[in-house]
Design an enzyme around this catalytic site. Structure first.
Site, PDB file in Angstrom:
ATOM      1  N   ASP A   1     -28.349  47.420  84.359  1.00  0.00           N
ATOM      2  CA  ASP A   1     -27.252  47.997  85.137  1.00  0.00           C
ATOM      3  C   ASP A   1     -26.165  46.930  85.250  1.00  0.00           C
ATOM      4  O   ASP A   1     -26.355  45.770  84.898  1.00  0.00           O
ATOM      5  CB  ASP A   1     -27.730  48.479  86.516  1.00  0.00           C
ATOM      6  CG  ASP A   1     -26.783  49.532  87.088  1.00  0.00           C
ATOM      7  OD1 ASP A   1     -25.658  49.656  86.588  1.00  0.00           O
ATOM      8  OD2 ASP A   1     -27.166  50.239  88.045  1.00  0.00           O
TER       9      ASP A   1
HETATM   10  C1  BGC Z   1     -24.272  51.966  88.461  1.00  0.00           C
HETATM   11  C2  BGC Z   1     -24.774  52.717  87.249  1.00  0.00           C
HETATM   12  C3  BGC Z   1     -23.644  52.957  86.288  1.00  0.00           C
HETATM   13  C4  BGC Z   1     -23.028  51.626  85.916  1.00  0.00           C
HETATM   14  C5  BGC Z   1     -21.933  51.725  84.880  1.00  0.00           C
HETATM   15  C6  BGC Z   1     -23.471  50.744  88.093  1.00  0.00           C
HETATM   16  O1  BGC Z   1     -22.849  50.173  89.188  1.00  0.00           O
HETATM   17  O2  BGC Z   1     -25.357  51.607  89.275  1.00  0.00           O
HETATM   18  O3  BGC Z   1     -25.363  53.916  87.651  1.00  0.00           O
HETATM   19  O4  BGC Z   1     -24.083  53.670  85.167  1.00  0.00           O
HETATM   20  O5  BGC Z   1     -22.520  51.030  87.085  1.00  0.00           O
HETATM   21  O6  BGC Z   1     -20.787  52.266  85.404  1.00  0.00           O
END
Ligand code: BGC
Length: 735
Positions: free
Chosen positions: A262
């Protein structure tokens, strides 16, 4: 490309080129085009940027064609870039939020919506979406409940798997298909105190029995990628959790795709306090099985030195790079690096009539009718109705993740009323702002102001309108920025200004129908008390407003069921219907049950339970019958019930089957949903609904952590929601 060709390509790459493949950079880096600003702050050089193998958050056929062309021309081996983005509930045509979609109890429709989202996305050049989120959520304080499938493992799993099928189809190489990235593995939906990014404290049994099944359903559906979660589990952050990512995900679940961290989660191993510095963070994440590092400088700046120092075997890097190249190959990017991007298709597909209609159908099916005293809905005489409330005049109906959609394309309730013959002259008033001026929804001032209108005057005008009307449709709700990522709340009531509006209207008109717009279950005791009807509309997307008007008028009937309970109040959270039994169950009689498991000041039961939802007709259930009273290991039986439409309108019913294991070697839940089926019946019509119950459905993690069934008695409940008491018993015999 054949497998051997991929291997050959891998063997030609320099260490820097390999590591580049393991890096995903955010859109802002590319939009700047060179290593200045944020890229420089991250310590990245122009060469790093030229080799990074993936970007997130960039979208648009024209832009991505140019970027791919320039990048590939410069890349020493002309390896294409991989583009990923958060397409959560639609791209330009926005569907209801995933939580609302799970209330449809209709995987085929969820799949159809995801397939439309994939088509629109693919035309704009993106190859992978960061969806579905299969995080089981039992705590409405957590803002990200809006992105998942609610509190039940089975429903969340069905929803997530349907999304995977919709995005990916049979082959992600096919036209209009994109890869699905399952997230956030695992337990992200159980943050302590409901606070985002917080620790999840789950026993291995609870993790396996309740939290893993929905992820497993998405893995079984073939999702191409998995994203580990931010949280710690048994005190290890998922980005460094080899047990989770290797033993469970790869070995037990058989996942063979790519794992992407993530956002900045690899770098966050340092503030988590399990890595002393970036080198250690890189080592821990790669060792655990994180192939690609999203938006952090850790892999790009440290992996080479770790290999040179002999701390990381080159083989670890090669395995990760091969998984990235394999994904690019599965998408067909080596043959056609532009895949489906096409400016003409973009304009033909985005927000086309067929997609809008699908969005409307999905919204209609996701609405949950929570209350309908005196069958006030549907409205017989819409002409005598005033439409009041801050949600009458807003286009912010898309949910927090609709970051690439344009609110301007979303119908407001006011425009939807104007477009409908029966409501085009309906009187409307806003009454108050969506949020209180002192609300935590900072930076969204348009929501907390009435653009120059005096607050008291707005309230007076609304009350005057309500006084003249026969009925009032009151459109209330939580601002969309109150749910989503980093949007946890400690209170779940409606804003003070909206409660004041509700009071003022209730003083002059008792016939209130509340349309509730929200990204999460709320504490709606005040609404429950003052409104005769409540239609839960969630955040319904582009066509949500027309769906709401049609539903109020009875042109569509609500049939959604809560995939997540509405609590009585925050004090009950976390809350789930499939809780364990206690040694001191509460009888309901306070005096007799003084030492029962209960609160002194609030009930144990939620205001509206899991599985609950009314419609415009009524259904009656006959007794539950079983084809046999006992089964053996490996065997099964059929449970049946007759459902009759005893009301005056046709309607759709979601028949739900729950099982209770009466006694086990570890405590068993009071009941667990195992199957559901939808039937559409005309007034007076009956249907026999049968479910197969296999011995495999009785399995659980026993005292030795073996996944097995234990001989004994089981009760089958079949009915309209998780409170149903209609049941029958059978025995699983000793062998
Ligand atoms: C979130 C994810 C997301 C990623 C990319 C993160 O902060 O937890 O769910 O896919 O950002 O935008």
């Amino acid at each position: 490309m054949q497998e051997q060709e991929l291997q050959a390509l891998l063997s030609q790459l320099s260490p820097e080129e390999k590591i580049g493949q393991l890096v995903q950079l955010p859109a802002s880096f590319q939009e700047e085009g060179n290593a200045t600003g944020p890229a420089m702050q991250m310590g990245l050089t122009q060469e790093d940027l030229a080799l990074a193998g993936s970007y997130l958050g960039l979208i648009g056929a024209k832009k991505l064609r140019k970027l791919q062309e320039t990048y590939m021309a410069r890349h020493p081996h002309h390896i294409p870039l991989l583009f990923m983005a958060d397409i959560i509930n639609g791209y330009r045509t926005v569907f209801p939020i995933p939580l609302a979609q799970s209330c449809m109890f209709d995987p085929a429709l969820v799949e159809a919506c995801a397939s439309i989202a994939a088509k629109e996305t693919a035309a704009s050049g993106v190859h992978v979406t960061f969806s579905p989120m299969a995080d089981l959520s039992r705590d409405a304080r957590w803002g990200r409940v809006m992105e998942g499938g609610g509190e039940d493992p089975f429903v969340s799993g069905q929803t997530a798997a349907a999304m995977v099928r919709g995005y990916q189809g049979k082959d992600i190489r096919d036209k209009g298909k994109i890869g699905a990235c399952l997230k956030h593995f695992a337990g992200y939906g159980a943050p302590e105190g409901g606070r985002d990014y917080n620790n999840a404290e789950l026993s291995e049994r609870t993790l396996r029995e309740d939290y893993l099944p929905a992820y497993r359903a998405a893995v079984d559906a073939g999702c191409a990628l998995v994203m580990p979660s931010f949280n710690t589990l048994d005190r290890v952050p998922s980005a460094a959790n080899a047990w989770l990512l290797k033993d469970i995900l790869r070995k037990e679940m058989g996942f063979s795709g790519m794992v992407i961290s993530d956002w900045s989660a690899v770098a966050e191993l340092i503030p988590h306090g399990i890595a002393r510095d970036e080198k250690e963070a890189a080592y821990l994440a790669l060792r655990a099985g994180v192939d690609m590092d999203m938006s952090s400088p850790v892999y790009i700046k440290n992996l080479k030195a770790l290999v040179e120092a002999g701390k990381i075997p080159l083989q670890w890097i090669d395995e990760a790079v091969l998984r990235v190249l394999t994904l690019k190959n599965k998408l067909g990017l080596f043959e056609n690096p532009f895949k489906d991007l096409d400016e003409n298709e973009e304009s033909a597909l985005h927000l086309c009539e067929a997609h809008r209609q699908a969005a409307r159908k999905c919204a209609e099916k996701s609405f949950v009718l929570l209350k309908n005293e005196g069958s006030l809905l549907p409205l017989a005489e819409p002409g005598e109705t005033a439409w009041i409330g801050p949600y009458v005049d807003t286009q912010m109906l898309n949910g927090a993740w609709s970051i690439f959609a344009d609110d301007g394309d979303t119908l407001s309730l006011r425009s939807a009323l104007a477009l409908h013959e029966k409501t085009k002259n309906a009187p409307t008033a806003v009454g108050c702002a969506i949020a209180d001026p002192d609300s935590p929804v900072q930076g969204f001032m348009s929501a907390v102001s009435l653009s120059g209108v005096d607050e008291a005057q707005a309230l007076r005008e609304a009350a005057a309108l309500a006084q003249k009307a026969k009925n009032v449709v009151l459109a209330l709700g939580e601002h969309r920025e109150c749910s989503g990522e980093a949007a946890s709340r400690g209170t779940l009531t409606l804003p003070k200004c909206q409660l004041k509006l509700l009071d003022s209207i209730a003083e002059v008109n008792p016939n209130i129908i509340v349309l509730l717009f929200t990204g999460r279950p709320l504490d709606i005791r005040a609404v429950q008390e003052k409104a005769k009807a409540i239609l839960l509309c969630w955040l319904p997307g582009t066509e949500g407003a027309s769906a709401a008007v049609r539903t109020v008028l009875g042109e569509a009937s609500p049939s959604g069921r809560l995939s997540m309970a509405f609590p009585y109040c925050v004090g009950q959270l976390p809350l789930h219907y499939n809780h364990l039994r206690t040694g001191r169950p509460y009888s309901g009689d306070y005096k007799a049950g003084r030492f029962g498991s209960k609160y002194q000041d609030i009930p144990n039961d939620p205001l509206y339970p899991f599985g609950f939802g009314l419609t415009y007709t009524e259904f009656a259930y006959g007794p539950v019958t079983l084809s046999q009273s006992s089964i053996k290991k490996g065997g099964g039986l059929t449970a049946s019930v007759t459902v009759t439409n005893v009301g005056k309108r046709p309607g759709e019913e979601t028949v739900q089957l729950y099982l209770r294991d009466e006694c086990g070697s570890v405590a068993r839940p009071v009941r667990t949903l195992k199957a559901f089926e939808q039937v559409t019946l005309k007034p007076g019509e009956s249907r026999r609904v049968s479910f197969r119950i296999d011995e495999s459905m009785l399995r659980f993690y026993d005292i030795h952590m073996a996944y097995t069934s234990e001989p004994g008695d089981f009760t089958v409940f079949i009915g309209p929601d998780s409170r149903t008491e209609k049941g029958a018993r059978f025995t699983l015999k000793e062998e």
